[in-house]
Design a protein around this motif. Structure first.
Motif, mmCIF file in Angstrom:
data_model
loop_
_atom_site.group_PDB
_atom_site.id
_atom_site.type_symbol
_atom_site.label_atom_id
_atom_site.label_comp_id
_atom_site.label_asym_id
_atom_site.label_seq_id
_atom_site.Cartn_x
_atom_site.Cartn_y
_atom_site.Cartn_z
ATOM 1 N N TYR A 302 0.831 -1.212 0.000
ATOM 2 C CA TYR A 302 0.000 0.000 0.000
ATOM 3 C C TYR A 302 0.867 1.264 0.000
ATOM 4 N N LEU A 303 2.016 1.206 0.674
ATOM 5 C CA LEU A 303 2.941 2.343 0.623
ATOM 6 C C LEU A 303 3.399 2.578 -0.819
ATOM 7 N N ALA A 304 3.580 1.496 -1.563
ATOM 8 C CA ALA A 304 3.982 1.618 -2.963
ATOM 9 C C ALA A 304 2.911 2.314 -3.786
ATOM 10 N N THR A 305 1.641 2.004 -3.518
ATOM 11 C CA THR A 305 0.560 2.670 -4.265
ATOM 12 C C THR A 305 0.503 4.161 -3.927
ATOM 13 N N ILE A 306 0.817 4.502 -2.669
ATOM 14 C CA ILE A 306 0.858 5.920 -2.285
ATOM 15 C C ILE A 306 1.987 6.626 -3.033
ATOM 16 N N LEU A 307 3.160 5.990 -3.072
ATOM 17 C CA LEU A 307 4.315 6.578 -3.758
ATOM 18 C C LEU A 307 4.076 6.749 -5.258
ATOM 19 N N ARG A 308 3.280 5.853 -5.839
ATOM 20 C CA ARG A 308 2.972 5.966 -7.270
ATOM 21 C C ARG A 308 1.870 6.973 -7.542
ATOM 22 N N GLY A 309 1.352 7.593 -6.483
ATOM 23 C CA GLY A 309 0.286 8.580 -6.649
ATOM 24 C C GLY A 309 -1.068 7.957 -6.913
ATOM 25 N N GLU A 310 -1.229 6.684 -6.555
ATOM 26 C CA GLU A 310 -2.470 5.960 -6.827
ATOM 27 C C GLU A 310 -3.362 5.845 -5.591
ATOM 28 N N ALA A 311 -2.904 6.345 -4.460
ATOM 29 C CA ALA A 311 -3.688 6.244 -3.229
ATOM 30 C C ALA A 311 -3.549 7.525 -2.409
ATOM 31 N N LEU A 358 6.296 0.110 11.719
ATOM 32 C CA LEU A 358 6.468 -0.698 10.517
ATOM 33 C C LEU A 358 6.604 0.186 9.279
ATOM 34 N N ILE A 359 5.793 1.229 9.207
ATOM 35 C CA ILE A 359 5.881 2.160 8.073
ATOM 36 C C ILE A 359 7.228 2.860 8.068
ATOM 37 N N GLU A 360 7.705 3.237 9.241
ATOM 38 C CA GLU A 360 9.020 3.877 9.351
ATOM 39 C C GLU A 360 10.114 2.949 8.822
ATOM 40 N N ARG A 361 9.997 1.672 9.133
ATOM 41 C CA ARG A 361 11.018 0.711 8.720
ATOM 42 C C ARG A 361 10.939 0.371 7.229
ATOM 43 N N LEU A 362 9.703 0.299 6.691
ATOM 44 C CA LEU A 362 9.533 -0.131 5.308
ATOM 45 C C LEU A 362 9.727 0.975 4.278
ATOM 46 N N THR A 363 9.472 2.222 4.649
ATOM 47 C CA THR A 363 9.480 3.310 3.672
ATOM 48 C C THR A 363 10.779 3.426 2.878
ATOM 49 N N PRO A 364 11.974 3.386 3.500
ATOM 50 C CA PRO A 364 13.208 3.533 2.710
ATOM 51 C C PRO A 364 13.339 2.504 1.589
ATOM 52 N N GLU A 365 13.021 1.247 1.871
ATOM 53 C CA GLU A 365 13.169 0.220 0.835
ATOM 54 C C GLU A 365 12.085 0.337 -0.232
ATOM 55 N N VAL A 366 10.866 0.715 0.164
ATOM 56 C CA VAL A 366 9.803 0.916 -0.822
ATOM 57 C C VAL A 366 10.134 2.109 -1.705
ATOM 58 N N PHE A 367 10.651 3.166 -1.100
ATOM 59 C CA PHE A 367 11.033 4.362 -1.856
ATOM 60 C C PHE A 367 12.123 4.024 -2.867
ATOM 61 N N LYS A 368 13.109 3.269 -2.418
ATOM 62 C CA LYS A 368 14.214 2.880 -3.301
ATOM 63 C C LYS A 368 13.713 2.063 -4.484
ATOM 64 N N LYS A 369 12.764 1.175 -4.219
ATOM 65 C CA LYS A 369 12.233 0.303 -5.267
ATOM 66 C C LYS A 369 11.361 1.069 -6.265
ATOM 67 N N ILE A 370 10.450 1.906 -5.753
ATOM 68 C CA ILE A 370 9.494 2.603 -6.620
ATOM 69 C C ILE A 370 10.144 3.769 -7.354
ATOM 70 N N LYS A 371 10.982 4.513 -6.666
ATOM 71 C CA LYS A 371 11.587 5.711 -7.244
ATOM 72 C C LYS A 371 12.946 5.446 -7.896
ATOM 73 N N SER A 372 13.447 4.210 -7.746
ATOM 74 C CA SER A 372 14.780 3.859 -8.272
ATOM 75 C C SER A 372 15.810 4.886 -7.840
ATOM 76 N N SER A 373 15.768 5.230 -6.542
ATOM 77 C CA SER A 373 16.633 6.280 -5.997
ATOM 78 C C SER A 373 17.457 5.737 -4.844
ATOM 79 N N THR A 374 18.663 6.244 -4.726
ATOM 80 C CA THR A 374 19.535 5.880 -3.605
ATOM 81 C C THR A 374 19.512 6.955 -2.517
ATOM 82 N N LYS A 375 18.664 7.954 -2.695
ATOM 83 C CA LYS A 375 18.561 9.035 -1.723
ATOM 84 C C LYS A 375 18.101 8.495 -0.371
#
Length: 446
Positions: A302-311, A358-375
């Motif tokens: 669901y965090l991924a859908t938020i990052l994609r602007g779908e939620a 859990l959201i705090e822990r998962l966000t960096p890896e979801v962000f890296k995957k969806i945004k293809s960013s190392t930030k």
């Protein structure tokens, strides 16, 4: 006849600036360098936000640190807790006067703040009750401007007079906010009007809880966690939007009430002090759409859908994650999170707290995957502050106002610094990119 929509379309067309022009003329949009660091526009001795180092021209993430007058805020918090006392008044003293108070100085200063909480005679009735607002921050700003009329010497900008005005404002903010909220509840929500006199012989956190609760009752733990939030929000360097606004307006030699109001109006924005309201809205959306709050897969998806602007709001942002300066960690978030865990257990809200973790822990890896960013992405203080206020039974419409009750200390310290060490009006440049046009007589215009 042209409609408002027609006019807006004209404005949009004529106000549009090609984004490539910013690069062409080397404009630092948002006063940010290309690597995301802030453009250096001033010097301060009040606060320092340390979130990265520059190593051979590259930005290297480090654990975040926040310093008040050179002292680590974690040490301020830890020592207050060790001695079993509240820390906000000590933080205010440090920010305003540049040094830690002795025990006697702290006792006297706490008493001074407590005895200054009451508003001028008839102010609450004439300014707040007779002109309520649906928005507490709006009412806070208007009240501060109105205090100009009640001040004995409003335009005197001597350091002595400005200091008096600043300390009175710091003391009165909780009372103004509480009364503004009560007026809003009565006149717009049609609830009973309950007004308490501000307590003088207590801390700012205790006074605030007493003012907004009908029975004036609260636990020591509740007061401690609100005090912690006040300490952590009191100052964040000279470059944050609201503090820079205070510096900017103060540099024009305007009065204290106008300068502090500029800070309030900046803080009111959702990109600044209103950010935790966005976090709370997002969390309600997540709780509604994620069935199993303990499932890494379901929450991560669901965090991924938020990052994609779908939620949620379609912005593509996970609110409360990331910061302009902090890269690896926000020290304020860690301190507030640790205290929130204790309060969550007391309130029976550990399941919801664990969802935040859990959201705090998962966000960096979801962000890296969806945004293809190392930030680097770290949780900021806004992520937990709204949840803390919720556990304290504080309504969401007071969230940003609580931020203001704390941050006015930093604003006032920076106003004093601008008066003493500024000396020049802040006047950055804007390049005009509008082409030159001839004047067309009215009878030949189309």
């Amino acid at each position: 006849m042209s409609s408002v929509r027609d006019y807006v379309q004209e404005i949009s067309k004529n106000d549009y600036i090609d984004i490539d022009l910013f690069e062409k003329f080397n404009v630092k949009r948002g006063l940010r360098n290309a690597d995301g660091t802030g453009v250096l526009v001033g010097l301060t001795r009040i606060g320092d936000v340390h979130g990265y180092i520059i190593d051979e021209g590259e930005k290297v993430p480090i654990d975040g640190k926040l310093f008040y007058r050179g002292i680590d805020v974690e040490d301020i918090v830890a020592n207050a807790a060790k001695e079993g006392r509240f820390g906000f008044e000590e933080a205010v003293y440090l920010l305003m006067f540049g040094q830690l108070p002795t025990r006697k100085q702290l006792e006297d200063f706490t008493a001074l703040i407590g005895n200054s909480r009451a508003l001028p005679k008839n102010f609450a009735e004439d300014s707040i009750m007779k002109a309520p607002s649906r928005d507490v921050m709006n009412k806070l700003a208007r009240s501060v401007l109105t205090l100009y009329s009640y001040d004995e010497d409003p335009e005197n900008q001597s350091p002595e007079n400005v200091l008096r005005q600043c300390l009175e404002l710091i003391a009165r903010f909780p009372t103004i906010v509480a009364y503004s909220y009560m007026a809003k509840k009565h006149y717009y929500d049609h609830e009973s009007l309950i007004i308490h006199l501000p307590e003088a012989a207590c801390s700012t956190a205790e006074a605030m809880l007493s003012l907004i609760r009908p029975d004036q009752k609260f636990t020591r733990l509740e007061a401690e966690i609100l005090d912690l939030a006040l300490v952590l929000h009191a100052e964040h360097g000279g470059g944050n939007n609201s503090t820079f606004a205070v510096h900017l307006v103060s540099s024009a030699d305007t009065d204290t009430f106008s300068a502090i109001t500029a800070g309030i109006q900046s803080l009111k924005g959702f990109k600044h002090g209103g950010a935790n309201i966005k976090v709370m809205g997002m969390m309600e959306d997540i709780k509604k759409n994620v069935k199993n709050w303990e499932s890494e897969g379901e929450v991560g998806a669901y965090l991924a859908t938020i990052l994609r602007g779908e939620a949620f709001d379609g912005s593509g942002l996970i609110y409360g994650q990331g910061h302009a300066v902090y890269t690896k960690s926000d020290p304020r978030a860690k301190l507030l999170r640790d205290k929130a865990a204790i309060l969550a257990e007391e309130k029976g809200l550990l399941k919801e707290f664990n969802l935040y973790r859990l959201i705090e822990r998962l966000t960096p890896e979801v962000f890296k995957k969806i945004k293809s960013s190392t930030k680097g992405i770290c949780t900021n203080v806004d992520f937990y502050s709204g949840f803390v206020y919720k556990m304290l039974g504080i309504p969401a419409e007071l969230n940003t106002s609580l931020f203001a009750i704390s941050r006015v200390a930093g604003w006032c310290a920076h106003r004093m610094e601008e008066i003493i060490s500024g000396g020049r009006i802040i006047r950055p440049a804007y390049k005009c990119v509008q082409q030159r046009l001839p004047y067309a007589p009215l009878n030949v215009r189309k």
